[in-house]
Design a protein around this motif. Structure first.
Motif, PDB file in Angstrom:
ATOM      1  N   GLY A   1      39.432  32.453  42.477  1.00  0.00           N
ATOM      2  CA  GLY A   1      38.741  33.589  41.913  1.00  0.00           C
ATOM      3  C   GLY A   1      39.560  34.947  42.150  1.00  0.00           C
ATOM      4  N   LEU A   2      40.691  34.853  42.641  1.00  0.00           N
ATOM      5  CA  LEU A   2      41.329  36.135  42.817  1.00  0.00           C
ATOM      6  C   LEU A   2      42.237  36.708  41.625  1.00  0.00           C
ATOM      7  CD1 LEU A   2      41.918  38.343  44.829  1.00  0.00           C
ATOM      8  CD2 LEU A   2      44.038  37.092  45.568  1.00  0.00           C
ATOM      9  N   VAL A   3      42.436  35.486  40.614  1.00  0.00           N
ATOM     10  CA  VAL A   3      42.803  35.894  39.179  1.00  0.00           C
ATOM     11  C   VAL A   3      42.054  35.038  38.407  1.00  0.00           C
ATOM     12  CG1 VAL A   3      45.321  36.297  40.109  1.00  0.00           C
ATOM     13  CG2 VAL A   3      44.645  33.930  39.471  1.00  0.00           C
ATOM     14  N   ASN A   4      42.099  35.371  37.282  1.00  0.00           N
ATOM     15  CA  ASN A   4      41.163  34.834  35.984  1.00  0.00           C
ATOM     16  C   ASN A   4      41.679  33.472  35.707  1.00  0.00           C
ATOM     17  OD1 ASN A   4      43.421  35.215  34.331  1.00  0.00           O
ATOM     18  ND2 ASN A   4      42.357  37.091  33.594  1.00  0.00           N
ATOM     19  N   ALA A   5      40.748  32.570  35.103  1.00  0.00           N
ATOM     20  CA  ALA A   5      41.184  31.362  34.585  1.00  0.00           C
ATOM     21  C   ALA A   5      42.493  30.998  33.906  1.00  0.00           C
ATOM     22  CB  ALA A   5      39.963  30.743  34.005  1.00  0.00           C
TER      23      ALA A   5
ATOM     24  N   GLY B   1      46.107  39.173  35.522  1.00  0.00           N
ATOM     25  CA  GLY B   1      44.845  38.614  35.494  1.00  0.00           C
ATOM     26  C   GLY B   1      43.956  38.685  36.667  1.00  0.00           C
ATOM     27  N   GLY B   2      44.302  40.014  37.270  1.00  0.00           N
ATOM     28  CA  GLY B   2      43.363  40.060  38.743  1.00  0.00           C
ATOM     29  C   GLY B   2      41.927  40.132  38.429  1.00  0.00           C
ATOM     30  N   ALA B   3      41.237  39.373  39.206  1.00  0.00           N
ATOM     31  CA  ALA B   3      39.731  39.255  39.248  1.00  0.00           C
ATOM     32  C   ALA B   3      39.202  39.706  40.726  1.00  0.00           C
ATOM     33  CB  ALA B   3      39.263  38.067  38.570  1.00  0.00           C
ATOM     34  N   GLY B   4      39.888  40.052  41.614  1.00  0.00           N
ATOM     35  CA  GLY B   4      39.365  40.594  42.869  1.00  0.00           C
ATOM     36  C   GLY B   4      38.566  41.534  43.170  1.00  0.00           C
ATOM     37  N   GLY B   5      38.658  42.599  42.055  1.00  0.00           N
ATOM     38  CA  GLY B   5      37.934  43.801  42.466  1.00  0.00           C
ATOM     39  C   GLY B   5      38.626  44.896  42.916  1.00  0.00           C
ATOM     40  N   ALA B   6      40.074  44.603  43.716  1.00  0.00           N
ATOM     41  CA  ALA B   6      40.802  45.786  44.149  1.00  0.00           C
ATOM     42  C   ALA B   6      41.759  46.358  43.185  1.00  0.00           C
ATOM     43  CB  ALA B   6      41.463  45.058  45.282  1.00  0.00           C
ATOM     44  N   SER B   7      42.082  47.583  43.182  1.00  0.00           N
ATOM     45  CA  SER B   7      42.932  47.985  42.221  1.00  0.00           C
ATOM     46  C   SER B   7      44.214  47.599  42.495  1.00  0.00           C
ATOM     47  CB  SER B   7      43.021  49.752  42.438  1.00  0.00           C
ATOM     48  OG  SER B   7      43.860  50.004  43.497  1.00  0.00           O
ATOM     49  N   LEU B   8      45.016  47.478  41.205  1.00  0.00           N
ATOM     50  CA  LEU B   8      46.330  47.003  41.154  1.00  0.00           C
ATOM     51  C   LEU B   8      47.166  47.761  42.542  1.00  0.00           C
ATOM     52  CD1 LEU B   8      48.779  45.262  40.347  1.00  0.00           C
ATOM     53  CD2 LEU B   8      49.243  46.873  38.536  1.00  0.00           C
TER      54      LEU B   8
END
Length: 243
Positions: free
Chosen positions: A14-18, A173-180
């Motif tokens: 879940g840290l990056v998208n599918a 594709g980050g999906a972890g909620g933290a900013s880049l």
């Protein structure tokens, strides 16, 4: 979630998208397939047992975390270590095996993130570490001190390269909620410190192997071992014969 992944390097589910995870999975399979094909030329009666020992060593040492800051710890990635000792093709397979076993049996890194972890540590880390070691090979061939220094630098750069690959995947594709920006700062900042520990462990291990069996160090293959390393091997052989 983002914090745990940063500290351990292993990406979690879940840290990056599918789509990003799937693309990394395809890249990992393709890279390992190429490595398996090319590794055949590097494996013989000497290197095959060495590859098994290196895989077991990296697996064991990765289970041990060393502190770098209060509340933060790191562990050996092993990319430069395996590349220097058994070559990048065999080494990438060694690290991939370690990562697969950890994900399947110890839940260290998610199953859907296994492709990204293999790309980061078994492909990017190993081949960047080996490229640095090859660039510094003239220094490594001068003697044991040069080889140890080469191993340290290669391991440090390998750690930062794997961390940067992590950041690139998160940027895509980050999906972890933290900013880049947060991920970039934490990954490179913490892994600069982790890389120092990685460098020390790698340098010590490569130096120990070279002191006894320099012929097993892939980086030195194709040339006569440096005098200082040959002398160390000679003393070890003489002591074994005397006993």
């Amino acid at each position: 979630m983002a914090g745990d992944a940063v500290l351990a390097m292993h990406m979690s589910d879940g840290l990056v998208n599918a789509p990003t995870a799937a693309a990394c999975g395809v890249l990992a399979v393709a890279g390992l397939a190429l490595a398996a094909t090319r590794a055949r030329s590097d494996l013989d009666e000497r290197t095959a047992p060495m590859a098994g020992l290196v895989t077991a060593f990296v697996f064991a040492v990765q289970m041990i975390n060393f502190p770098i800051l209060p509340g933060a710890s790191g562990h050996l990635l092993g990319g430069a270590l395996v590349a220097i000792l058994v070559g990048p093709w065999v080494g990438s397979l060694c690290i991939a095996i370690v990562l697969a076993v950890q994900a399947l049996l110890f839940a260290d890194g998610g199953l859907t993130a296994l492709g990204t972890n293999i790309v980061n540590m078994a492909l990017v880390g190993v081949f960047v570490g080996y490229a640095v070691a090859v660039a510094l090979r003239p220094l490594a061939r001068r003697g044991r001190a040069g080889l140890v220094a080469t191993a340290f630098v290669a391991a440090l750069v390998n750690t930062l390269a794997a961390a940067l690959a992590f950041v690139v995947e998160y940027a895509i594709g980050g999906a972890g909620g933290a900013s880049l920006g947060t991920v970039l700062t934490l990954m490179l900042g913490l892994h600069l410190l982790i890389g120092i520990g990685e460098g020390i462990i790698t340098a010590a291990t490569v130096g120990a192997v070279a002191a006894v069996r320099p012929d097993l160090v892939h980086l030195l293959r194709g040339s006569a071992p440096p005098l200082s390393i040959r002398e160390g091997q000679g003393r070890a052989t003489a002591e074994g014969s005397a006993s």
